[in-house]
Every structure is written in C-alpha cells, then in structure tokens.
Motif scaffolding. Sequence first.
Motif, short mmCIF file in Angstrom:
data_model
loop_
_atom_site.label_atom_id
_atom_site.label_comp_id
_atom_site.label_asym_id
_atom_site.label_seq_id
_atom_site.Cartn_x
_atom_site.Cartn_y
_atom_site.Cartn_z
N SER A 130 0.85 -1.19 0.00
CA SER A 130 0.00 0.00 0.00
C SER A 130 0.89 1.24 0.00
O SER A 130 1.79 1.37 0.83
CB SER A 130 -0.89 -0.01 1.25
N HIS A 132 0.52 5.24 0.23
CA HIS A 132 -0.42 6.31 0.57
C HIS A 132 -1.86 5.80 0.44
O HIS A 132 -2.72 6.43 -0.19
CB HIS A 132 -0.18 7.53 -0.31
N ASN A 133 -2.10 4.63 1.04
CA ASN A 133 -3.41 3.99 1.11
C ASN A 133 -3.94 3.48 -0.23
O ASN A 133 -5.11 3.12 -0.35
CB ASN A 133 -4.45 4.94 1.74
N GLU A 134 -3.09 3.44 -1.24
CA GLU A 134 -3.45 2.86 -2.54
C GLU A 134 -2.79 1.48 -2.64
O GLU A 134 -1.57 1.39 -2.63
CB GLU A 134 -2.98 3.78 -3.67
N PRO A 135 -3.57 0.41 -2.72
CA PRO A 135 -2.98 -0.94 -2.66
C PRO A 135 -2.68 -1.52 -4.04
O PRO A 135 -3.29 -1.15 -5.05
CB PRO A 135 -4.08 -1.74 -1.98
N ILE A 263 3.30 -1.31 4.20
CA ILE A 263 2.67 0.00 4.19
C ILE A 263 3.74 1.04 3.89
O ILE A 263 4.70 1.20 4.65
CB ILE A 263 2.00 0.31 5.55
N THR A 265 4.56 5.10 2.96
CA THR A 265 4.13 6.50 2.98
C THR A 265 5.40 7.34 2.89
O THR A 265 6.43 6.86 2.43
CB THR A 265 3.36 6.82 4.27
N ASN A 311 -1.69 5.91 8.99
CA ASN A 311 -1.29 5.28 7.74
C ASN A 311 -1.70 3.82 7.62
O ASN A 311 -1.53 3.21 6.56
CB ASN A 311 0.24 5.39 7.58
N PRO A 313 -4.34 0.56 7.41
CA PRO A 313 -5.71 0.32 6.94
C PRO A 313 -6.69 0.50 8.09
O PRO A 313 -6.41 0.11 9.24
CB PRO A 313 -5.67 -1.14 6.47
N ALA A 314 -7.83 1.08 7.82
CA ALA A 314 -8.80 1.39 8.88
C ALA A 314 -9.19 0.14 9.66
O ALA A 314 -9.37 0.19 10.89
CB ALA A 314 -10.03 2.05 8.28
N ARG A 317 -6.54 -0.69 12.49
CA ARG A 317 -6.19 0.29 13.53
C ARG A 317 -6.64 -0.11 14.93
O ARG A 317 -5.86 0.06 15.88
CB ARG A 317 -6.77 1.66 13.15
#
Length: 519
Positions: A130, A132-135, A263, A265, A311, A313-314, A317
């Motif tokens: 992922s 910037h949250n784009e997988p 992840i 970022t 950063n 995935p929701a 968390r």
Amino acid sequence: MSMLTMFSNKIMTLPPGVHAAPSQLRARGASINDTPAAGTYTDDMREERRRVHHEAEVVIVGAGILGCAAAVAFGKQGRSVILLEKSLKEPDRIVGELLQPGGVNALRQLGMEDCLEGIDAIPCYGYQVSYHNEPVHIPYPDNLIAITDKEKPSKKPEGRSFHHGKFISKLRAAAKAAPNVTVVESTVTDIVKNGHTGQVLGVECQTKGERDYYFGAVTLVADGYASKFRKEYVPNQPQVRSKFWGLEMIDAELPMPYHGHVILTDAPPILIYQIGTHETRILVDIPEGLPSASVAAGGVKNHMLNVVVPNLPACTRPAFIRAVEAGKLRSMPNSFLPPCTQQTRGLILLGDAMNMRHPLTGGGMTVAFNDVVTLSTLLAPSRVPSLEDSDAVLAALRTFHWRRKHRGGSSVINILAMALYALFAANSTHLTSLKNGCFRYFQRGGRSVAEPAGLLSGLIRNPAVLVYHFFSVALYAVYCRAQEVPAWKVPYVLFVESVLIVYTAAMVIGPYILSEMRG
C-alpha cells in the motif's frame, strides 16, 4: 597430520570436564571419522564419543534456524554431530517469523518440511503493498520452478508465517531425533585452537557452571546476529541501518488475509503478517534519530500513535491501538553484513554470524536453509570422505562461497532486501521518485509484478533478472515523473532529472552488487 594428533600435541593435560584425550581415543584404534557399520556397535561407540568424550566430526554452535538444519543434514549423511545451545527453552523473539516459498522448498529438500506442521503456521501467498493507502496485489507467481531445475511445483507457491519459538522448538526436536546427532545445553565461551597452526579444534563451554570442552574436525558457528565469535574471523562487521519495533496484535483484521502487508508512505515502511490464528505481527521501521520518535516528541509510542495509526488500513487500527496501549513494544536491529569467504582451518561461520540483510523482505531463513542444502552437498562423504582433510574442506568452502550466491540465491535476496529498503525508506527527492516508480511499476501487472515477486520469494535466483527490473523501475520512475509535471517542464525531467534518478538507482544498488562480487 590429523586434527586430533595436532590437538594431542598442543594439550597434553586434560582440562576439567574432558573425559578422554583425543590421543587416548587414537590409541584405542578409533577414528573420529569412523562411519556407521551394519551393526549397532559402531553407532553406539560414536554416540559414546559424543556424550562421554565430547568428540564428533562436526560441532555446531547454536541450535537456531541454521544450526538445527545443519545438524539434521550432516547427521543424515552419517556424520557424527554435536549441537550446542545455551538454552533449549522455547525462545520468544520477533525475528524469523516469515518463511518465503524458496525457504519452504529448501526445508523440503532437507526432509524437514514437517517442522512447519502443528505450530499454527499461517499460509502466505504473496503481499499487498500500500502506497499512501493505494494498494497493489503482489502474489507469488505460480509458473516457476519451485524445487529443483528438473521438478516443477505441484501446487501454488506458499510461504509460511508463525511464532518463531514454536518453529525453533520443532527444528530442535528434529535435530534430537536425527541419527548421529547429540544435542547438549551448554554455553560456548571460546574457540579452542592449535597454538602452532591456528586451526580450530573445538570449543570451550560452561555446562551447569562447570568448564567443559567439545572437539570436532569442523566447528560450525551459527550463533546469530549478535555472534560473539564473528569479530575475530570475519573481516566485516554489521552495519545497523535502523530498528524494527514490533507489536503482536490480537484478532487484527487485515485487508488481504494470508498475505504480508507492506505500508509505504513518506514515513519509514511498516510490515504486517499473521503469525497465528489470533496473532498478527506488525513491525515498524524506525531509523536512528527519527524526529517523530525522539524523546522530546514522546518517544516510540508517540510515533506509533501519531504517525503509524493514520497510515494503517482502517480495519487494522483498533487492534494496533490496543497493542500499543498494552505496552509490549520490542525492538530488533536491522543490519547489513556482506558475506565473506571462509579461510580458517576447522571453522565455518554461517547464518547471521556471517551474512545479514534487512529483514524487510523476510529472506533470512530462506538464505539459511539454502546454505545448509548447498554446504551439506559440497561436504557430503562422497565428496569429502574425511572432514579432518582441512585442504578439502577449505576447497569446498571456496566453492560454497560462490555457489550459495548464484544457485542458492543469496545474492538476489541480499541485494533485493537492501535496495528495496533504500527505496521504501526514501529520504531524498530522487529516492522518493524511485519509490513512486516502483509502486507504479507493480501496478502494470504481468511480468512487472510476477518476476519481482519471484525474486522476493526466493524462487528466481538470477541476479540479472533483479538488475533488469531495478533499472526498469528507474526508467519507469522517469516516465511517471514526466506525467506529473506541466508540459513545459517535461524536457527538464527527460534530460536532467532522468540522469539524476538513474544515477540514484545505480548508487542504491551498486554497492550491494559489488559486495556480492567480492571473494
């Protein structure tokens, strides 16, 4: 002159804890290299030498990943083996928890694949990266040769992730059950050498508070990343690049089950993988001096809550926040140690004692198991009948140094791990462009993702494939950069930035290629 004769010339009086001198055994007409006969008498005598007289053909220091596998491999060949470990209790560490498909195949070649059973190991079929949250999905390719050049895979390549301690316990059980192997709980304190030639003859130990000695034609040191013996015998020392801070999340929800998650970022990379039915490991890379993890900013916990949480995935968390609040943070150094040739008679250093790379790609255990396959093949009794023939052993080790790099795949794993970490922890403009280009390159799919996944998994071992894709990423990064800027700035990107980006790529991968080319 044999190793045992040299030892008897050096030490005429036995130290405490040694039950019989090698020269006394020689006087009985016994040889340390006696091979098992059809009856049980020879096996019993060899076992007695290990247990009572503390002598074997191979003395192994460290019953970890590599030490256990080597003990099984040499024991199955008929070699007499003593395996020493300071504590046989189940270890509790945050390293050695992900075995790539190439490592699973090597374990199968050693006849030890059942060590992955009964430990709640989780199958792993690739990665989700992922940015910037784009997988993007990076599955292990299912069209590669998986075991040998002649045997094609019978199923889709599969890695395994697990609790390190449970896996180690299974490996140690396999070593204890292997023929010709004696496992001893003892702390190795020093290397015993011949005072005239410098040849290694065995080790000095502390066993239950008493000084003790074990002797072997070959002493194999595999005492891990904090090796106490590396400094004297290895020209290079580990370079610590950062630390992984680890937490164990309970019942965490992952975007793609049965996959590792990376992840990316603007912050250092984060690695997530499931290690049990209810447990998931998260490793957060924190370089030295990172401002968000400084004491003034609230330390590592501040970095976790204020930088890492946004950063993630929701769905992951909540479990991560619970783990942070539980406060069971642990760290491990991320080190680089290039491999070197072995030149000391009677001594072999392997595993993290001899060669390390950043654990971002999870390649360490794959290198270790492949090294055991390669070394045990080169030192097989059919090739080297007597391990006391130090010239033959050293010749085999010179061959091993180069064969492990190419056929064993260690060069690809070492270079890839360090190069990817340099990109994923990018801290400059052109490195950031390369990181973006790498992610966009994966999004192309097809060969652009299948072959990099094959390299990552330890299934593709050709360094040329790695170099091709790395510089393809650099050129694609230039293309992506040209797409981002206004039309009037494209010539500057093509004629100036392109040179800087490609140059940066060369500076990233070049030193690691050179380190693998050295003897």
